[in-house]
Motif scaffolding. Structure first.
Motif, PDB file in Angstrom:
ATOM      1  N   CYS A   1     -59.388  40.137  79.602  1.00  0.00           N
ATOM      2  CA  CYS A   1     -58.808  39.989  78.081  1.00  0.00           C
ATOM      3  C   CYS A   1     -57.957  40.866  77.593  1.00  0.00           C
ATOM      4  CB  CYS A   1     -60.547  39.731  77.594  1.00  0.00           C
ATOM      5  SG  CYS A   1     -62.137  38.851  78.517  1.00  0.00           S
ATOM      6  N   MET A   2     -57.980  41.701  78.183  1.00  0.00           N
ATOM      7  CA  MET A   2     -57.982  42.924  77.429  1.00  0.00           C
ATOM      8  C   MET A   2     -56.120  42.399  77.319  1.00  0.00           C
ATOM      9  SD  MET A   2     -58.539  47.038  78.123  1.00  0.00           S
ATOM     10  CE  MET A   2     -60.646  46.897  77.291  1.00  0.00           C
ATOM     11  N   ALA A   3     -55.458  42.562  78.741  1.00  0.00           N
ATOM     12  CA  ALA A   3     -54.231  41.552  78.893  1.00  0.00           C
ATOM     13  C   ALA A   3     -53.837  40.540  77.863  1.00  0.00           C
ATOM     14  CB  ALA A   3     -54.166  41.820  80.107  1.00  0.00           C
TER      15      ALA A   3
ATOM     16  N   VAL B   1     -53.265  41.471  74.324  1.00  0.00           N
ATOM     17  CA  VAL B   1     -51.780  42.630  74.091  1.00  0.00           C
ATOM     18  C   VAL B   1     -50.508  40.865  73.617  1.00  0.00           C
ATOM     19  CG1 VAL B   1     -50.126  44.265  74.988  1.00  0.00           C
ATOM     20  CG2 VAL B   1     -52.758  44.777  75.504  1.00  0.00           C
ATOM     21  N   PHE B   2     -50.779  40.343  75.298  1.00  0.00           N
ATOM     22  CA  PHE B   2     -49.922  39.621  74.980  1.00  0.00           C
ATOM     23  C   PHE B   2     -50.365  38.782  73.519  1.00  0.00           C
ATOM     24  CE2 PHE B   2     -49.024  34.901  75.734  1.00  0.00           C
ATOM     25  CZ  PHE B   2     -47.357  35.011  76.592  1.00  0.00           C
ATOM     26  N   VAL B   3     -50.817  38.341  73.045  1.00  0.00           N
ATOM     27  CA  VAL B   3     -50.612  37.535  72.013  1.00  0.00           C
ATOM     28  C   VAL B   3     -50.322  38.646  70.568  1.00  0.00           C
ATOM     29  CG1 VAL B   3     -52.436  36.256  70.346  1.00  0.00           C
ATOM     30  CG2 VAL B   3     -52.427  36.249  72.802  1.00  0.00           C
ATOM     31  N   GLY B   4     -50.691  39.483  70.231  1.00  0.00           N
ATOM     32  CA  GLY B   4     -50.435  40.345  68.959  1.00  0.00           C
ATOM     33  C   GLY B   4     -50.266  41.574  69.114  1.00  0.00           C
ATOM     34  N   VAL B   5     -49.739  42.782  69.411  1.00  0.00           N
ATOM     35  CA  VAL B   5     -49.866  43.744  69.563  1.00  0.00           C
ATOM     36  C   VAL B   5     -50.480  44.640  68.237  1.00  0.00           C
ATOM     37  CG1 VAL B   5     -49.137  46.168  69.806  1.00  0.00           C
ATOM     38  CG2 VAL B   5     -48.146  44.431  71.271  1.00  0.00           C
TER      39      VAL B   5
ATOM     40  N   LEU C   1     -52.921  49.815  77.715  1.00  0.00           N
ATOM     41  CA  LEU C   1     -51.989  48.567  78.083  1.00  0.00           C
ATOM     42  C   LEU C   1     -50.815  48.610  76.733  1.00  0.00           C
ATOM     43  CD1 LEU C   1     -54.669  46.165  79.304  1.00  0.00           C
ATOM     44  CD2 LEU C   1     -53.339  47.380  80.519  1.00  0.00           C
ATOM     45  N   THR C   2     -50.985  48.392  75.686  1.00  0.00           N
ATOM     46  CA  THR C   2     -49.859  48.735  74.760  1.00  0.00           C
ATOM     47  C   THR C   2     -48.653  48.981  75.199  1.00  0.00           C
ATOM     48  OG1 THR C   2     -51.333  47.491  73.546  1.00  0.00           O
ATOM     49  CG2 THR C   2     -49.223  48.004  72.999  1.00  0.00           C
TER      50      THR C   2
ATOM     51  N   THR D   1     -42.925  40.565  77.766  1.00  0.00           N
ATOM     52  CA  THR D   1     -44.245  39.970  79.196  1.00  0.00           C
ATOM     53  C   THR D   1     -44.362  40.593  80.314  1.00  0.00           C
ATOM     54  OG1 THR D   1     -43.302  38.145  77.403  1.00  0.00           O
ATOM     55  CG2 THR D   1     -44.552  37.439  78.904  1.00  0.00           C
ATOM     56  N   TRP D   2     -42.761  40.498  81.126  1.00  0.00           N
ATOM     57  CA  TRP D   2     -43.266  40.653  82.456  1.00  0.00           C
ATOM     58  C   TRP D   2     -43.337  42.277  82.633  1.00  0.00           C
ATOM     59  CZ3 TRP D   2     -42.514  36.889  85.405  1.00  0.00           C
ATOM     60  CH2 TRP D   2     -42.223  35.218  85.025  1.00  0.00           C
ATOM     61  N   ALA D   3     -43.400  43.185  81.877  1.00  0.00           N
ATOM     62  CA  ALA D   3     -43.914  43.963  82.233  1.00  0.00           C
ATOM     63  C   ALA D   3     -44.866  44.228  81.851  1.00  0.00           C
ATOM     64  CB  ALA D   3     -43.189  44.968  81.430  1.00  0.00           C
ATOM     65  N   LEU D   4     -45.986  43.243  81.253  1.00  0.00           N
ATOM     66  CA  LEU D   4     -47.067  43.946  81.314  1.00  0.00           C
ATOM     67  C   LEU D   4     -47.708  43.026  81.783  1.00  0.00           C
ATOM     68  CD1 LEU D   4     -49.489  43.497  79.368  1.00  0.00           C
ATOM     69  CD2 LEU D   4     -49.287  40.995  78.307  1.00  0.00           C
TER      70      LEU D   4
END
Length: 1139
Positions: A263-265, A268-272, A526-527, A558-561
């Motif tokens: 959920c957290m990832a 973060v992916f959707v919007g910092v 995670l950010t 994205t890939w780093a996340l």
């Protein structure tokens, strides 16, 4: 035979006869953009220099005017200071990733959005983010347990050591962060730019892993609060008996932890931006929780909360299976057993078989929170370390024990220790609670004044959190019963969070606040971790990670996340907060250790670019912090420390030795030779970065017939400049052949070495034997040094007697030296009046070093006073910087921009902008130009000996006097007194009278001067309309006081009546002489009492026909000044605002 020479002026600038100087006008470089995609350095476009390497020029903006004509040929490579400052005014310091994101948004929309300037101050930009990152899960979930196990004394030592480690690291970090602009990347950027890509890559990846595992730790803390204190019924895995509870809890942590991580990832992916918006909410939860704890401590002093705990003998009982703390209870008139009886006995009847310890000991109920006034602090002073599976017991409580070796039934409702505890383990678990000090440096791009805010905010945040931790240790020990402190999960207090039992008004304040704060900390990790990995990947120092430098169109990694989430899942699968904490402690400690190492190395090396604005640091503090970090690594877990160091070492070697072969000799000397060879080969790989640039000096000295150095002050100055250390080569040239002059060369070399030792100049000596001085100097410039260890700066003295040499070879050699250093991209330092420079034993108690910054040619003028002021001779001299404003320049804005520029350079100096408006060219300037051109033309056309030359000049003079008397009896003679510089010559030159013959009937564009091979005009062929003027050199001192004009009014009138004749001179020379005269007037006025004057040295003319005039320009520019250093840059930046 008497001969007369007609000296005519060169053609003025125009289509037909344009001089070389006049024909080259270049636009100044536009310095307004700092993108620097083509800038040279380490390849990182984010730290490119905006100055010399900038390729974007202002088209159509040509230099016009007379005031700076001496520098107009070099406007393409050395722009005016006003252009530089206007470019710096447009500088924006955006964090890494923000600029790409902003550009992507601007490109998507048709209209560019204005970039807002950084606004955050110390409190919002550094202090609060550091508080949020430092306060975390350990404070709420483990600090009470640490105090209960280690006691107040050892806990205090533990907190003090950890907080001292972070405080020392913050001091070192503040020095690095204020040594220029620090873009995003935080500690990785600082270490990699201070210690190189090898250390930077190794430590950067360790810091990334630490941040990633910190995210796992925060998620595990969130799940622990959720399942243990908020919603215990949500547990998926249930334990069949007490021995299986720990395993069931770990499985629940893995399942829920994976779900929360997903959920957290996704968030973060959707919007910092949503994470950042809720950051203040999470921080508010942390602060509110801490305030609730302090409020509870105050309340407990006079009204302790009611949290009773039940003891069987001295053993602590868990409240999960019973409600009444008693074996028997009264119901009416009947005695009945309680639920506690049923837990220890075979049945609920009074005759049941019970546990032996239960039978022998009584049940007692005591208050778990006696309060601050209870005197409990004495009982909790000392440690009570436990082994796994041991029952938590109250010290000093009477009990009837059992025989040794009697097993304990794990199903009984005791509070058991879930792990073996010892001091070093507690250090590893506690240390993550003091990490997070890099939050301020990571946000440097968003700060109003990063160099002020980062040290202040970070150190204040550490001081605040340290005070909270130390006071919490004391207050927890003074208010909470020891068995409750050692109860990790609050089983004795009905499953409440232990620190929550102390809080006011309710334990739920702490539970809910800690839940949201750990959620926020996990999101922040995670950010930040993917962006750190993206920064490392984009640097390209670890090739297999380059794929993680890519992301979405707006720059989101994205890939780093994805990789961060996978590594974080490893920590989730470990599932134990106490096992994950020491892992991330290793990585953070290694990062902090190298931050301290970077500061200590920079301080000890005294690199010229090391100029932090933060002054309260010392290399001993950095070394102590580094040692403390290393010790804590092995204290926490020696095997984890070895693994972390092995990982960092492998990364270091991978970056350093990709495809490189190492050659070992035998013995210490062989190792030294191998290291020297390796270092020289590494230097060959490319030019040094601007931050690593330091003056590598080639000092050209002259020796006399006894092979002694003529001007030892040059080596004194060299020693004073070597605050920057680096390479020093002292070179000299002997005329002759090598076979004949080899013994003299050896003696000269020994003499130079002795002088170098006396002046404490560490370097090398090189004496060259050549057929002539010019070739010898050229060979030294070309071949000095070895491999990448080569000079980049040439230091030479001004040729004092250049006017007195019969063959004029001295000044020709000097001008060729200037041209060769320019062609070789070498900086040039020319000392004038070197005999007046101070020796090393001298000390200036006051005074100033004045810098006249006219054109920007790389920053040498800024760097040299900084280096000199490191030496005892110049230490008490203040630095003053003067720059020249033209008519179109805003002098007030220039001063403001220059002050800002110096602030970013971390250089302290007084700033003054001198306004030089356009003015008419004075008669004095025409006089100087006439005498200069006259000398030049006569010496070109007369190839005679000195005696013959004097006789010819006297003959011309006598004849011209008669001619003037005959043709103009009223104006019998016009004599203009022009002072000639002797430049320190020991003997006075005899007065030379030189005739200027001008044809008044000549056309407006006269013909060119005759070539040296042509015969001059005969006496009998003179035009009767020609006017003869006699120019003399006498009374130079008086003339300097009186001014250039004649004394009589009639002479003044006739003098200005000759102005049309002056206008037929070479206008390029007139304008350059005007520049030299005007600048000299201003410099003498402002800097007459300065201990040293440094100013830009204009380059020689591109047309060699004006070489002899060039020397005269420099003489006029520097006359009436005691100590002067003319400086020419090497065509590259030598100073930078970046860290």
């Amino acid at each position: 035979m008497s001969r007369r020479f007609t000296v005519t002026s060169l053609p003025p600038a125009g289509p037909a006869g344009t001089s070389d100087w006049e024909s080259h006008r270049h636009s100044a470089a536009d310095l307004g953009r700092l993108s620097g995609e083509d800038a040279k350095g380490d390849g990182n476009p984010k730290e490119s220099s905006p100055f010399i390497n900038s390729t974007d020029t202002e088209k159509g903006k040509e230099y016009d005017g007379k005031n700076m004509a001496l520098f107009e040929e070099e406007m393409d490579t050395s722009p005016m200071v006003s252009s530089l400052l206007s470019g710096l005014a447009n500088y924006t310091n955006l964090p890494q990733g923000s600029r790409e994101h902003e550009e992507a948004e601007n490109n998507e929309g048709g209209k560019k959005k204005p970039v807002q300037a950084p606004r955050m101050g110390t409190f919002m930009g550094v202090y609060l983010p550091c508080l949020q990152n430092i306060f975390g899960v350990i404070l709420f979930l483990r600090l009470t347990w640490v105090v209960g196990i280690a006691g107040i004394m050892e806990s205090f030592c533990m907190v003090f050591i950890c907080c001292s480690c972070t405080m020392l690291t913050a001091i070192s970090m503040s020095a690095i962060a204020t040594n220029g602009v620090v873009p995003a990347g935080g500690s990785y950027y600082m270490i990699s730019r201070s210690l190189g890509p090898e250390f930077g890559g190794a430590v950067g990846l360790c810091f990334y892993l630490g941040t990633t595992f910190a995210g796992a730790m925060y998620i595990l803390g969130t799940i622990e609060i959720l399942l243990a204190y908020l919603f215990p019924a949500m547990a998926i895995f249930k334990a069949e008996d007490a021995s299986g509870e720990a395993a069931a809890m770990l499985n629940n942590m893995r399942v829920y932890g994976t779900c929360v991580l997903t959920c957290m990832a996704t968030v973060v992916f959707v919007g910092v931006k949503y994470v950042n918006k809720f950051a203040l909410v999470f921080l508010g939860c942390v602060i509110l929780s801490i305030l609730a704890i302090y409020a509870g401590v105050i309340k407990s002093a006079f009204d302790p909360p009611n949290f009773p705990i039940c003891l069987l003998g001295n053993r602590t009982l868990s409240r999960h299976g019973f409600d009444v703390c008693a074996k028997l209870a009264w119901e009416g008139n009947e005695t009945v057993t309680t639920r506690l009886w049923g837990l220890f006995c075979s049945s609920r009847f009074l005759n049941a078989t019970c546990d032996e310890y239960f039978t022998r000991n009584n049940v007692t109920e005591i208050q778990g929170i006696p309060g601050a006034a209870s005197g409990l602090i004495k009982e909790n002073l000392w440690s009570s370390y436990l082994t796994k599976g041991v029952i938590v017991e109250r010290r000093g409580m009477p009990s009837v024990g059992l025989a040794d070796g009697t097993p304990v039934d794990m199903d009984h409702p005791y509070v058991f220790s879930d792990m073996t505890s010892y001091f070093t383990l507690l250090v590893g678990i506690y240390f993550p609670s003091v990490t997070g000090i890099m939050a301020g440096s990571n946000r440097s791009g968003d700060l109003r004044d990063a160099q002020k805010s980062i040290p202040t905010g970070t150190i204040l945040a550490i001081a605040t959190t340290s005070a909270v931790y130390i006071s919490s240790v004391v207050l927890f020990g003074a208010c909470i019963e020891g068995v409750v402190l050692r109860d990790k999960f609050g089983e004795a207090v009905n499953g409440n969070l232990v620190v929550g039992t102390l809080a006011w008004p309710s334990p739920w304040v702490i539970v809910i606040g800690s839940f949201f704060s750990t959620c926020g900390a996990g999101l922040q990790s995670l950010t930040g971790a993917p962006r750190l990995l993206q920064a490392i990947s984009r640097d390209g120092i670890v090739p297999f990670l380059q794929v993680f430098g890519h992301g979405k169109a707006n720059g989101e990694p994205t890939w780093a996340l994805l990789l961060t989430a996978c590594i974080c899942e490893i920590g989730i699968l470990i599932a134990s907060l106490d096992e994950v904490a020491p892992i991330l402690s290793m990585f953070f400690l290694m990062c902090y250790m190298f931050v301290n190492l970077a500061c200590a190395v920079q301080t000890l090396l005294r690199t010229p670019n090391w100029r932090p604005r933060f002054r309260y640091y010392h290399w001993t503090l950095s070394f102590l912090g580094m040692s403390l970090c290393l010790a804590l690594m092995f204290i926490c877990s020696w095997y984890y420390a070895l693994v972390a160091m092995l990982i960092a070492g492998l990364i270091y070697k991978y970056i350093e030795y990709r495809g490189a072969e190492k050659e070992w000799g035998d013995g210490i000397r062989g190792l030294s030779l191998s290291a020297a060879r390796y270092a020289l080969l590494r230097l060959e790989e490319g030019p040094p970065h601007t931050k690593n640039w330091r003056p590598q000096l080639l000092v050209l000295v002259r020796v006399d017939q006894d092979q002694n150095v003529v001007h030892p002050q040059l080596l004194s100055l060299t020693s004073q400049l070597k605050a920057g250390k680096g390479l020093t080569i002292v070179g000299s040239v002997l005329e002759g052949t090598f076979l004949d002059n080899h013994p003299q060369a050896q003696r000269a070399e020994e003499s130079i070495r002795r002088l170098m030792e006396a002046e404490k100049v560490k370097g090398f000596c090189q004496v060259v034997i050549s057929s002539n001085l010019r070739d010898g100097v050229s060979h030294l410039i070309q071949s000095g040094g070895l491999g990448g260890l080569q000079h980049n700066t040439v230091l030479v003295g001004w040729p004092r007697n250049w006017r007195q040499k019969e063959d004029h070879q001295t000044w020709r050699n000097f001008i060729e030296l200037v041209r060769e250093t320019t062609a070789g991209h070498l900086a040039l330092l020319v000392t004038k009046n070197v005999s007046m420079f101070p020796g090393n034993p001298e000390r200036f108690s006051e005074g100033s070093i004045d810098v006249w910054w006219i054109v920007h040619d790389g920053g040498m003028l800024m760097l040299l006073p900084f280096l000199l002021r490191h030496h005892k001779v110049w230490r008490k001299c203040k630095m003053r910087i003067f720059t020249v404003a033209q008519m179109d320049d805003n002098s007030i804005q220039m001063k403001k921009d220059l002050t800002t520029f110096l602030y970013h350079l971390r250089i302290t100096a007084e700033v003054e902008v001198v306004e030089m408006h356009e003015s008419d060219i004075s008669a004095y300037t025409y006089e100087k130009t006439l005498v200069m051109e006259q000398r030049s033309q006569i010496l070109k056309q007369m190839h005679l000996t000195k005696n013959e030359r004097e006789r010819e000049i006297q003959s011309i003079t006598d004849e011209s006097r008669g001619s003037i008397r005959r043709k103009n009896p009223a104006n019998t003679r016009l004599r203009l007194n022009v002072p000639e510089e002797t430049a320190g010559d020991s003997e006075e030159k005899p007065e030379e009278e030189v005739q200027l013959i001008h044809d008044q009937s000549a056309p407006s564009c006269p013909s060119s001067s005759p070539s040296p091979g042509e015969e001059p005009e005969r006496e009998g062929e003179a035009d009767p309309e020609k006017v003869h003027l006699t120019w003399t050199k006498d009374k130079s001192v008086a003339e300097k006081n009186k001014g250039p004009s004649p004394v009589s009014s009639e002479g003044i009138k006739d003098f200005f009546s000759m102005k049309p004749e002056w206008e037929n001179l070479n206008q390029s020379n007139v304008r350059r002489m005007h520049t030299a005269v005007r600048l000299n007037e201003v410099i003498v006025k402002k800097s007459r009492d300065a201990k040293l004057v440094l100013l830009n040295m204009p380059g020689p003319p591109r047309n060699r026909n004006g070489d002899e005039n060039y020397m005269e320009f420099l003489e006029v520019l520097t006359e009436h000044l005691d100590r002067v250093m003319l400086v020419r840059g090497g065509g590259r930046e030598v100073i930078t605002i970046y860290s």
